[in-house]
Design a protein around this motif. Structure first.
Motif: not given
Length: 173
Positions: A85-97
């Motif tokens: 699974k993907i974590t919310r913090s990883t989603v946050n970093r991905a959106i930032g990138a």
């Protein structure tokens, strides 16, 4: 110049699923694949972008998702299959990138605006309206979102045909 058209004006695309379809830049689609193979984009960034792009509200370039909704949406199949699974913090970093790449921008209150020159759900008239709205929101700054992305635009020049005088010289030879 070649024009292709369908005789039946009511002909529609035959697409899988009931979520409609989007138009994507062919250049960008190939770039995504090249970046993935070269490990120049993370799997998380690619997955977040594709999930958001597929969830646009037609004709707006906006996807209405919180980071938690993106996380839950991406994890839906992993939960059924017992996968990673993907974590919310990883989603946050991905959106930032993705914002840094100018592929998306945060539009506030659980909204993400896609760069509609890369991926857009809607017709060309709606896309031009969205581009005008984006330009207005960014004070028509040519360096702001969604500019400076994609291949270099070919040189275009305006010619004057017919307003001036044209003299034909006779060739002798």
């Amino acid at each position: 110049m070649t024009f292709e058209f369908e005789n039946d004006a009511r002909a529609v695309h035959n697409m899988a699923g009931n979520a409609g379809y989007s138009l994507a830049s062919n250049w960008f689609t190939q770039l995504l694949a090249q970046l993935a193979v070269a490990n120049s984009i993370t799997k998380s960034q690619l997955c977040v972008f594709l999930f958001v792009a597929g969830g646009q509200v037609p004709g707006t370039g906006i996807a209405q998702y919180t980071q938690q909704e993106i996380t839950d949406g991406l994890n839906k199949l992993a939960e059924k299959k017992g996968g990673k699974k993907i974590t919310r913090s990883t989603v946050n970093r991905a959106i930032g990138a993705l914002c840094g790449y100018k592929w998306v921008e945060r539009a506030g209150n659980g909204k993400i605006r896609l760069n509609v020159t890369l991926w857009f759900q809607g017709n060309s008239t709606a896309q031009h309206e969205v581009l005008a709205e984006i330009a207005s929101e960014h004070d028509h700054d040519p360096t702001a979102f969604p500019h400076d992305i994609g291949p270099e635009h070919p040189h275009q020049e305006e010619f004057d045909f017919g307003r001036g005088t044209y003299t034909r010289e006779k060739r002798t030879g």
